[in-house]
Scaffold this motif. Structure first.
Motif, short mmCIF file in Angstrom:
data_model
loop_
_atom_site.label_atom_id
_atom_site.label_comp_id
_atom_site.label_asym_id
_atom_site.label_seq_id
_atom_site.Cartn_x
_atom_site.Cartn_y
_atom_site.Cartn_z
N LYS A 71 0.84 -1.21 0.00
CA LYS A 71 0.00 0.00 0.00
C LYS A 71 0.87 1.26 0.00
O LYS A 71 0.55 2.25 -0.63
CB LYS A 71 -0.92 0.01 1.23
CG LYS A 71 -2.13 -0.90 1.00
CD LYS A 71 -3.08 -0.88 2.17
CE LYS A 71 -4.09 -2.00 2.01
NZ LYS A 71 -4.51 -2.60 3.24
N LYS A 72 2.00 1.19 0.73
CA LYS A 72 2.93 2.31 0.75
C LYS A 72 3.42 2.61 -0.67
O LYS A 72 3.48 3.76 -1.08
CB LYS A 72 4.14 1.92 1.61
CG LYS A 72 4.32 2.76 2.87
CD LYS A 72 5.48 2.17 3.66
CE LYS A 72 6.31 3.13 4.44
NZ LYS A 72 5.73 4.31 4.97
N LEU A 73 3.75 1.55 -1.40
CA LEU A 73 4.23 1.73 -2.77
C LEU A 73 3.13 2.34 -3.64
O LEU A 73 3.37 3.25 -4.43
CB LEU A 73 4.70 0.38 -3.35
CG LEU A 73 5.23 0.45 -4.78
CD1 LEU A 73 6.46 1.35 -4.87
CD2 LEU A 73 5.58 -0.95 -5.31
N TYR A 74 1.92 1.84 -3.46
CA TYR A 74 0.79 2.35 -4.22
C TYR A 74 0.63 3.86 -3.98
O TYR A 74 0.55 4.65 -4.92
CB TYR A 74 -0.50 1.60 -3.82
CG TYR A 74 -1.76 2.25 -4.31
CD1 TYR A 74 -2.15 2.12 -5.64
CD2 TYR A 74 -2.55 3.02 -3.45
CE1 TYR A 74 -3.31 2.75 -6.11
CE2 TYR A 74 -3.70 3.64 -3.91
CZ TYR A 74 -4.07 3.50 -5.23
OH TYR A 74 -5.21 4.12 -5.69
N LYS B 290 2.93 10.52 -7.17
CA LYS B 290 3.72 11.00 -8.30
C LYS B 290 2.89 11.02 -9.59
O LYS B 290 3.43 11.18 -10.68
CB LYS B 290 4.95 10.09 -8.48
CG LYS B 290 5.93 10.21 -7.33
CD LYS B 290 7.20 9.46 -7.63
CE LYS B 290 8.23 9.69 -6.55
NZ LYS B 290 8.68 11.10 -6.48
N LYS B 291 1.58 10.78 -9.43
CA LYS B 291 0.62 10.86 -10.55
C LYS B 291 0.79 9.77 -11.61
O LYS B 291 0.43 9.94 -12.76
CB LYS B 291 0.68 12.26 -11.24
CG LYS B 291 0.57 13.43 -10.29
CD LYS B 291 -0.88 13.83 -10.07
CE LYS B 291 -1.05 15.04 -9.20
NZ LYS B 291 -1.21 14.78 -7.80
N TYR B 292 1.36 8.63 -11.21
CA TYR B 292 1.44 7.52 -12.15
C TYR B 292 0.10 6.79 -12.17
O TYR B 292 -0.60 6.74 -11.14
CB TYR B 292 2.57 6.56 -11.78
CG TYR B 292 3.92 7.16 -12.01
CD1 TYR B 292 4.32 7.53 -13.29
CD2 TYR B 292 4.80 7.39 -10.96
CE1 TYR B 292 5.54 8.13 -13.51
CE2 TYR B 292 6.03 7.98 -11.17
CZ TYR B 292 6.39 8.35 -12.45
OH TYR B 292 7.60 8.94 -12.67
N PRO B 293 -0.26 6.18 -13.29
CA PRO B 293 -1.52 5.42 -13.34
C PRO B 293 -1.35 4.09 -12.63
O PRO B 293 -0.85 3.12 -13.21
CB PRO B 293 -1.75 5.22 -14.85
CG PRO B 293 -0.40 5.32 -15.46
CD PRO B 293 0.46 6.15 -14.57
N VAL B 294 -1.72 4.04 -11.37
CA VAL B 294 -1.41 2.86 -10.57
C VAL B 294 -2.69 2.28 -9.96
O VAL B 294 -3.61 3.00 -9.60
CB VAL B 294 -0.32 3.22 -9.50
CG1 VAL B 294 -0.75 4.35 -8.63
CG2 VAL B 294 0.08 2.01 -8.67
N VAL B 295 -2.73 0.95 -9.92
CA VAL B 295 -3.90 0.24 -9.40
C VAL B 295 -3.42 -0.73 -8.33
O VAL B 295 -2.40 -1.40 -8.50
CB VAL B 295 -4.59 -0.55 -10.55
CG1 VAL B 295 -5.71 -1.43 -10.02
CG2 VAL B 295 -5.12 0.38 -11.62
N TYR B 296 -4.17 -0.80 -7.23
CA TYR B 296 -3.81 -1.73 -6.14
C TYR B 296 -4.85 -2.85 -6.08
O TYR B 296 -6.05 -2.58 -6.08
CB TYR B 296 -3.78 -0.96 -4.81
CG TYR B 296 -3.51 -1.84 -3.63
CD1 TYR B 296 -2.20 -2.13 -3.24
CD2 TYR B 296 -4.55 -2.40 -2.89
CE1 TYR B 296 -1.95 -2.96 -2.16
CE2 TYR B 296 -4.31 -3.23 -1.81
CZ TYR B 296 -3.01 -3.50 -1.45
OH TYR B 296 -2.76 -4.32 -0.39
#
Ligand code: TMP
Length: 207
Positions: free
Chosen positions: A21-24, A30-36
């Protein structure tokens, strides 16, 4: 596939959920398109299957257990993982197929080559670009005993831990083992050291 898949693995209590979750949140900041996503709960069907797997009052046969985890995985892959990778997103997975090899293969003693074959079928051959294995001494693991797995004896966890270390040894390029530190932020700094080069390689992103 345009996206990138990073999975977190480790025995219960290794801090995997906290670190993933920390990485997410770090990447999202940083506004990357990220999904957890988490396994086995990540889809609606998976959440129902998870309830059975973790809290069933009835005994569950080991092969039934295996098939339930695989069903949840197949649903997650088809419903969320594949579309997300096609969109070019960064997917962070709290557990993926190595969990099944470690827990049902090494832990429960089901034939490992069968698990590898079934995993390949239900994931349609998707492999994480990077797997972070959080390694923590069994003595320092706090298991709350709140579900079927956390009630397993220490010998079960010894087999699972040995399994994870063997998986890491046979997949040295993909699986990076990180020793868990007492300080969560220090552990996260170690995680960043392996994540950043991986993202730079696949997404050509700068940090
Ligand atoms: P969690 O505690 O990370 O939510 O995972 C639930 C439990 O399910 C955990 O004890 C590990 C176990 N598990 C398996 O035994 N096989 C699997 O394939 C997966 C994904 C989890």
């Amino acid at each position: 596939m345009k996206g990138i898949l990073i999975s977190f693995e480790g025995i219960d209590g290794s801090g995997k959920s906290t670190q993933s979750k920390k990485l997410y949140h770090w990447l999202k900041g940083k506004k990357y398109p990220v999904v957890y996503l988490e396994e086995p709960g990540g889809s609606n069907l998976g959440a129902k299957i998870k309830k059975i797997l973790l809290y069933s009052q009835e005994p569950i046969e080991k092969f039934s257990e295996l098939l339930l985890f695989l069903a949840a995985r197949n649903q997650l892959v088809k419903e969320i993982i594949l579309p997300s990778l096609k969109k070019g997103e960064i997917l962070i997975l709290d557990r993926f197929y190595d969990s099944t090899l470690a827990y049902q293969g090494y832990g429960r003693g089901i034939d490992k080559s069968l698990i590898i074959k079934l995993n390949r079928i239900v994931t349609e051959g998707i492999t994480p670009n990077l797997t972070i294995l959080l390694d923590k001494g069994l003595k320092s693991i706090l298991r709350s005993g709140k579900d079927r797995f956390e009630n397993e004896p220490i010998s079960f966890y010894q087999r699972v831990k040995k399994g994870y270390l063997e998986i890491a040894l046979s997949n040295k390029t993909r699986v990076k083992t990180i020793s868990v530190r007492a300080d969560k932020n220090e552990t996260f700094q170690e995680i960043k050291k392996v994540v950043i080069p991986c993202l730079q390689k696949w997404h050509r992103v700068s940090f």
